[in-house]
Design a protein around this motif. Structure first.
Motif, PDB file in Angstrom:
ATOM      1  N   VAL A  26       0.642  -1.415   0.541  1.00 44.55           N
ATOM      2  CA  VAL A  26      -0.090   0.036   0.008  1.00 44.55           C
ATOM      3  C   VAL A  26       1.222   1.637  -0.230  1.00 44.55           C
ATOM      4  O   VAL A  26       0.719   2.221  -0.954  1.00 44.55           O
ATOM      5  CB  VAL A  26      -0.967  -0.152   1.485  1.00 44.55           C
ATOM      6  N   ALA A  27       1.864   1.306   0.993  1.00 42.37           N
ATOM      7  CA  ALA A  27       3.065   2.600   0.987  1.00 42.37           C
ATOM      8  C   ALA A  27       3.530   2.322  -0.009  1.00 42.37           C
ATOM      9  O   ALA A  27       3.416   4.199  -0.974  1.00 42.37           O
ATOM     10  CB  ALA A  27       3.524   2.138   1.268  1.00 42.37           C
ATOM     11  N   ILE A  28       4.017   1.798  -1.197  1.00 42.49           N
ATOM     12  CA  ILE A  28       4.618   1.625  -2.549  1.00 42.49           C
ATOM     13  C   ILE A  28       4.108   2.014  -3.508  1.00 42.49           C
ATOM     14  O   ILE A  28       4.405   3.095  -4.059  1.00 42.49           O
ATOM     15  CB  ILE A  28       5.246   0.369  -2.956  1.00 42.49           C
ATOM     16  N   ASN A  29       2.790   1.980  -3.644  1.00 40.95           N
ATOM     17  CA  ASN A  29       1.211   2.185  -4.544  1.00 40.95           C
ATOM     18  C   ASN A  29       1.721   3.713  -3.979  1.00 40.95           C
ATOM     19  O   ASN A  29       1.181   4.431  -5.008  1.00 40.95           O
ATOM     20  CB  ASN A  29       0.780   1.191  -4.596  1.00 40.95           C
ATOM     21  N   PHE A 153      13.101   3.731  -2.720  1.00 41.38           N
ATOM     22  CA  PHE A 153      13.761   3.009  -1.849  1.00 41.38           C
ATOM     23  C   PHE A 153      12.558   1.941  -0.424  1.00 41.38           C
ATOM     24  O   PHE A 153      11.255   3.120  -0.101  1.00 41.38           O
ATOM     25  CB  PHE A 153      14.660   4.399  -0.974  1.00 41.38           C
ATOM     26  N   VAL A 154      12.725   0.925  -0.604  1.00 40.92           N
ATOM     27  CA  VAL A 154      11.649   0.143   0.480  1.00 40.92           C
ATOM     28  C   VAL A 154      12.713  -0.648   2.071  1.00 40.92           C
ATOM     29  O   VAL A 154      13.302  -0.693   1.507  1.00 40.92           O
ATOM     30  CB  VAL A 154      10.505  -0.619  -0.618  1.00 40.92           C
ATOM     31  N   ALA A 155      12.497  -0.323   2.829  1.00 42.12           N
ATOM     32  CA  ALA A 155      12.333  -0.900   3.801  1.00 42.12           C
ATOM     33  C   ALA A 155      11.206  -1.242   5.188  1.00 42.12           C
ATOM     34  O   ALA A 155       9.889  -1.336   5.036  1.00 42.12           O
ATOM     35  CB  ALA A 155      13.468  -0.285   4.806  1.00 42.12           C
ATOM     36  N   GLU A 156      11.596  -2.658   5.083  1.00 38.44           N
ATOM     37  CA  GLU A 156       9.948  -3.580   6.602  1.00 38.44           C
ATOM     38  C   GLU A 156      11.376  -4.445   7.326  1.00 38.44           C
ATOM     39  O   GLU A 156      12.430  -4.772   7.228  1.00 38.44           O
ATOM     40  CB  GLU A 156       9.526  -4.037   5.329  1.00 38.44           C
ATOM     41  N   LYS A 157      10.440  -3.877   8.238  1.00 34.58           N
ATOM     42  CA  LYS A 157      11.652  -3.891   9.828  1.00 34.58           C
ATOM     43  C   LYS A 157      11.525  -6.028   9.567  1.00 34.58           C
ATOM     44  O   LYS A 157      11.127  -6.657   9.323  1.00 34.58           O
ATOM     45  CB  LYS A 157      10.540  -3.394  11.329  1.00 34.58           C
ATOM     46  N   GLY A 158      12.873  -5.504   9.987  1.00 35.78           N
ATOM     47  CA  GLY A 158      13.747  -7.534   9.648  1.00 35.78           C
ATOM     48  C   GLY A 158      13.583  -7.568   8.658  1.00 35.78           C
ATOM     49  O   GLY A 158      14.216  -9.017   8.425  1.00 35.78           O
ATOM     50  N   LYS A 159      13.447  -7.034   7.157  1.00 34.67           N
ATOM     51  CA  LYS A 159      14.060  -7.922   5.927  1.00 34.67           C
ATOM     52  C   LYS A 159      14.508  -7.020   5.124  1.00 34.67           C
ATOM     53  O   LYS A 159      14.413  -7.226   4.062  1.00 34.67           O
ATOM     54  CB  LYS A 159      12.388  -7.971   5.769  1.00 34.67           C
ATOM     55  N   GLY A 160      15.074  -6.279   5.980  1.00 36.64           N
ATOM     56  CA  GLY A 160      16.184  -5.424   4.735  1.00 36.64           C
ATOM     57  C   GLY A 160      15.432  -4.224   4.172  1.00 36.64           C
ATOM     58  O   GLY A 160      14.297  -3.927   3.996  1.00 36.64           O
TER      59      GLY A 160
END
Length: 293
Positions: A26-29, A153-160
């Motif tokens: 959702v954030a990316i889109n 640029f995208v980050a998820e906690k614990g996923k890089g």
């Protein structure tokens, strides 16, 4: 939509899982749609207003972008809280109060709809959309989108952290003297600007070079991508830093306030680095009395 589910890893650390239709998607889109709309308005804004100072600009494009982002997010997740720059009165006191009201909500979106407004106004191609999601005060999603370069640029906690689908890692410089460092010029010209200028004077002789491109979210993203060794700035707001803070951490870097304390949403003066040069940079700023604290 399935929400983030706290799990416990073998190391006892908290992790998060999401469904395929995740908050990150959702954030990316949302960031991509807002960014493309902003890009289409370059050179086509009608109203230019001042906020906190003559250096703090806002256009109808900032406001339109925030309205678009809020509507898109709330369409998918109507029960979440929202904190956006253009919905808050100008000045540090107002932003601190606005953050205090929602800081501990279960899910909080923190948005800068157009980071780098002055650049946008002048046609300087360095501006971005910044969207972060906090879960009980901790950033779990961070997205920064640069529409000029079509870099997400995208980050998820614990996923890089990733840019254009490729994993990001911070730079490998071991010494401050090897580093390319960025900073910014605060909108508060009475206190914060002189403080940051003192920092620049102290840091410049000790680094390879300094850059001041005018968008904190992108500076942080560049630290995460290894393009900058470090970044510091005085007098920012939560929406300037939140998404970028997770990008830096998930890329293996470090972000603290300028006193070296762990980053929180309340932090307004921050240092973000590849980790190796963090202590050196913090010491130089402290010795120059340029921490802003």
């Amino acid at each position: 939509m399935k929400e983030w589910i706290p799990l416990t890893t073998n190391e006892g650390k908290s992790a998060y899982t999401v469904s395929s239709k995740s908050f990150t998607a959702v954030a990316i889109n949302t960031a991509a749609k807002a960014g493309e709309w902003i890009k289409s308005k370059l050179g086509d804004y009608n109203n230019l207003d001042l906020k906190y100072s003559s250096h703090d600009l806002v256009t109808e494009v900032d406001k339109g972008s925030e309205k678009m982002i809020r509507n898109l997010l709330m369409t998918h997740i109507p029960h979440h809280s929202f904190l956006g720059e253009e919905g808050v009165e100008a000045g540090p006191e107002a932003s601190a109060e606005a953050l205090k009201e929602v800081r501990d909500d279960e899910y909080l979106w923190i948005v800068d709809p157009l980071d780098g407004t002055t650049n946008f106004v002048h046609g300087f191609p360095y501006y971005a959309v910044s969207i972060a999601l906090a879960h009980k005060g901790e950033i779990i999603v961070g997205v920064v989108y640069d529409p000029t370069r079509d870099e997400l640029f995208v980050a998820e906690k614990g996923k890089g952290a990733y840019v254009k689908g490729k994993r990001m890692t911070v730079s490998q410089e071991l010494k401050l003297s090897e580093g390319l460092i960025a900073t910014g010029f605060p909108v508060d010209q009475k206190v914060n600007l002189p403080c940051n200028l003192a920092g620049i004077q102290a840091v410049a002789p000790k680094v390879r070079n300094i850059r001041t491109a005018g968008a904190a979210a992108l500076h942080l993203a560049y630290v995460a991508a290894g393009r900058l060794t470090g970044f510091w700035e005085i007098g920012l707001h939560a929406w300037d830093i939140a998404a970028g803070s997770l990008l830096v951490q998930e890329a293996g870097g470090r972000i603290t306030d300028t006193a070296g304390k762990p980053y929180t949403l309340e932090a307004r003066s921050v240092i973000a680095t590849n980790g190796s040069i963090h202590g050196e940079l913090q010491t130089v700023l402290a010795d120059a009395k340029a921490t802003g604290l």
